[in-house]
Design a protein around this motif. Structure first.
Motif, PDB file in Angstrom:
ATOM      1  N   SER A  21       0.811  -1.214   0.000  1.00 56.30           N
ATOM      2  CA  SER A  21       0.000   0.000   0.000  1.00 56.30           C
ATOM      3  C   SER A  21       0.848   1.269   0.000  1.00 56.30           C
ATOM      4  O   SER A  21       0.332   2.359   0.209  1.00 56.30           O
ATOM      5  CB  SER A  21      -0.913   0.002   1.243  1.00 56.30           C
ATOM      6  OG  SER A  21      -0.143  -0.115   2.429  1.00 56.30           O
ATOM      7  N   ASP A  22       2.130   1.138  -0.262  1.00 59.12           N
ATOM      8  CA  ASP A  22       3.068   2.258  -0.167  1.00 59.12           C
ATOM      9  C   ASP A  22       2.720   3.401  -1.122  1.00 59.12           C
ATOM     10  O   ASP A  22       2.284   3.174  -2.253  1.00 59.12           O
ATOM     11  CB  ASP A  22       4.488   1.791  -0.488  1.00 59.12           C
ATOM     12  CG  ASP A  22       4.977   0.708   0.457  1.00 59.12           C
ATOM     13  OD1 ASP A  22       4.146  -0.001   1.029  1.00 59.12           O
ATOM     14  OD2 ASP A  22       6.205   0.567   0.617  1.00 59.12           O
ATOM     15  N   VAL A  23       2.983   4.618  -0.672  1.00 62.23           N
ATOM     16  CA  VAL A  23       2.820   5.818  -1.498  1.00 62.23           C
ATOM     17  C   VAL A  23       4.092   6.658  -1.368  1.00 62.23           C
ATOM     18  O   VAL A  23       4.534   6.956  -0.257  1.00 62.23           O
ATOM     19  CB  VAL A  23       1.604   6.653  -1.058  1.00 62.23           C
ATOM     20  CG1 VAL A  23       1.458   7.896  -1.942  1.00 62.23           C
ATOM     21  CG2 VAL A  23       0.325   5.810  -1.101  1.00 62.23           C
ATOM     22  N   TYR A  24       4.690   7.026  -2.514  1.00 59.72           N
ATOM     23  CA  TYR A  24       5.910   7.823  -2.527  1.00 59.72           C
ATOM     24  C   TYR A  24       5.701   9.080  -3.370  1.00 59.72           C
ATOM     25  O   TYR A  24       4.881   9.105  -4.288  1.00 59.72           O
ATOM     26  CB  TYR A  24       7.077   7.015  -3.109  1.00 59.72           C
ATOM     27  CG  TYR A  24       7.366   5.740  -2.377  1.00 59.72           C
ATOM     28  CD1 TYR A  24       7.973   5.756  -1.129  1.00 59.72           C
ATOM     29  CD2 TYR A  24       7.023   4.509  -2.929  1.00 59.72           C
ATOM     30  CE1 TYR A  24       8.241   4.573  -0.448  1.00 59.72           C
ATOM     31  CE2 TYR A  24       7.279   3.325  -2.255  1.00 59.72           C
ATOM     32  CZ  TYR A  24       7.888   3.368  -1.014  1.00 59.72           C
ATOM     33  OH  TYR A  24       8.134   2.194  -0.343  1.00 59.72           O
ATOM     34  N   MET A  25       6.504  10.117  -3.074  1.00 60.90           N
ATOM     35  CA  MET A  25       6.394  11.383  -3.792  1.00 60.90           C
ATOM     36  C   MET A  25       7.771  11.989  -4.033  1.00 60.90           C
ATOM     37  O   MET A  25       8.649  11.942  -3.164  1.00 60.90           O
ATOM     38  CB  MET A  25       5.550  12.376  -2.989  1.00 60.90           C
ATOM     39  CG  MET A  25       5.340  13.719  -3.681  1.00 60.90           C
ATOM     40  SD  MET A  25       4.563  14.945  -2.580  1.00 60.90           S
ATOM     41  CE  MET A  25       5.947  15.320  -1.481  1.00 60.90           C
ATOM     42  N   LEU A  26       7.960  12.546  -5.221  1.00 62.35           N
ATOM     43  CA  LEU A  26       9.139  13.346  -5.541  1.00 62.35           C
ATOM     44  C   LEU A  26       8.725  14.809  -5.659  1.00 62.35           C
ATOM     45  O   LEU A  26       7.695  15.117  -6.271  1.00 62.35           O
ATOM     46  CB  LEU A  26       9.752  12.909  -6.873  1.00 62.35           C
ATOM     47  CG  LEU A  26      10.764  11.769  -6.879  1.00 62.35           C
ATOM     48  CD1 LEU A  26      11.239  11.520  -8.306  1.00 62.35           C
ATOM     49  CD2 LEU A  26      11.949  12.057  -5.974  1.00 62.35           C
TER      50      LEU A  26
END
Length: 431
Positions: free
Chosen positions: A310-315
């Motif tokens: 369920s991971d969420v990443y942002m740049l």
């Protein structure tokens, strides 16, 4: 001789009496044990739950779920549970998350059913690409859905060298950039070819190939560059962490080679990848996938272990990956199952972790909202059925989805048939 025989008979009689006495003592002791308060005939092995099943049930039936246990007579997996020597009845599915009902309308079905296809929306048109028709047949053309008059039309062919599934794809509003993917049916190998489509002329152009082939990488346009991240490596199973970018403009590559960028924190395919207000988001996905069976002349798909997350990443401006709040449940097969609505990302369906007993794939039947102002997730509705790799569009207040693979029914979340159905619901979200 006579005296010896008499002594032998006497010894035998004593032995018989001794055995009878011991048997009597045993029967009396057993009678007292049965009447003792320590023996409770209501006790059974079902009281001794193994930790493995206890944990699985806690996940299957969260405390906020109203779903009840099924009876063993109706449970498809009753024979599995009997073998486990555990009389508890596990739910046949991971419990669907509580969600409001949505009113869905069935629209004109796509010309062909699709699994693991791709879709790009440009204004009122949804371009639907490639995908499996069956495990042994893949499509090599594009269909177009017009949201204004709700009709399909305008079919045209893809380049012969272009992948047929597990594509990376994004648009700048006119040009559609197509990156790598699986070439052929079953579990054939990937290609590193990349293409660009001019949607006004329907003409294709080659671009520099990806450094190595990938399955279903996260793909987006960000700050004038085409970004490709993660996916699965050439064996279709091993997660890739690599991140490359290529400068592009008006449908052309303005560099000859891809540039290495900061690797993604967690690799794998089947993720949503979104750019909004100059920030790049990568959502959900999985590690692992089916592989070709060793020695199979048709590259027959062979099941392998998968981990859905369920991971969420942002740049952002710092060009460092930041971890954001996770999805309400692990979710994969959502690469083209999203739309931007106001200031939110809306995600439709997908797959979650496998059933702990049957090990079957479990499809997702909810619609999720990720508010990009508050960075909070919510479950905003139910689908007509659970579905994975569906293709989503949003036009004038209507949320659409088409194609993918649906469940076996309300009580069985395992995948069944590949579909081409199109559905829509009115969806208005607060900003």
């Amino acid at each position: 001789m006579v005296r010896q025989a008499g002594k032998q008979s006497s010894g035998t009689a004593r032995l018989v009496l001794l055995c009878v006495g011991l048997l009597g003592i045993g029967l009396v002791a057993d009678l007292f044990w049965a009447s003792s308060s320590r023996f409770d005939p209501s006790l059974s092995i079902s009281n001794n739950w193994s930790p493995r099943f206890s944990n699985a049930t806690a996940f299957l039936l969260p405390s906020n779920s109203n779903q009840s246990h099924e009876s063993p007579s109706n449970h498809k997996d009753a024979n599995v549970e009997e073998k486990s020597k555990d009389k508890r009845v596990l739910s046949a599915t991971y419990a669907d998350l509580p969600a409001p009902e949505l009113k869905w309308q069935k629209m004109a079905a796509a010309p062909v059913p699709r699994l693991d296809g791709a879709a790009i929306q440009i204004k009122n048109l949804l371009y639907v690409f490639a995908g499996y028709g069956t495990i042994d047949y893949v499509h090599s053309h594009v269909d177009i859905y017009n949201f204004t008059d709700n009709t399909w039309g305008g079919r045209f062919d893809m380049p012969k060298e272009m992948a047929h599934s597990h594509l990376g794809m994004v648009t700048d509003g006119r040009y559609i950039y197509v990156v790598t993917g699986q070439y052929g049916p079953q579990c054939r190998g990937p290609t590193a070819h990349t293409f660009v489509l001019d949607t006004e002329t329907k003409k294709w152009r080659d671009m520099p190939p990806l450094p190595v082939p990938r399955y279903a990488p996260a793909t987006q346009l960000w700050r004038g560059r085409l970004h490709v991240m993660g996916g699965s490596k050439e064996n279709r199973h091993t997660p890739g962490l690599e991140h490359w970018s290529l400068a592009v403009k008006e449908g052309k590559a303005i560099e000859k080679e891809w540039r290495s960028e900061i690797p993604i924190p967690r690799g794998g395919p089947h993720r949503a990848c979104v750019v909004f207000k100059d920030r790049l988001y990568v959502i959900g996905g999985q590690e692992g996938d089916f592989m070709a069976k060793p020695g199979s002349p048709i590259f027959k798909c062979s099941r392998r272990n998968e981990v859905v997350y369920s991971d969420v990443y942002m740049l952002d401006d710092e060009m460092k990956w930041k971890t954001l709040p996770p999805m309400p449940k692990p979710d994969s097969h959502i690469e083209f199952a999203w739309a931007i609505v106001n200031n939110s990302i809306v995600i439709v369906g997908g797959t979650t972790e496998k059933h702990p007993i049957t090990k079957k794939m479990v499809l997702v039947g909810e619609v999720f909202q990720f508010n990009l102002d508050t960075l909070k997730w919510s479950v905003i509705g139910k689908l007509p059925y659970r579905v994975k790799t569906t293709l989503v569009g949003y036009w004038q207040g209507w949320l659409y989805f088409t194609s993918g693979q649906r469940d076996k029914g309300p009580t069985d979340p395992a995948p069944r048939k590949v579909i081409g159905e199109m559905w829509r619901t009115k969806l208005q979200l607060n900003s």
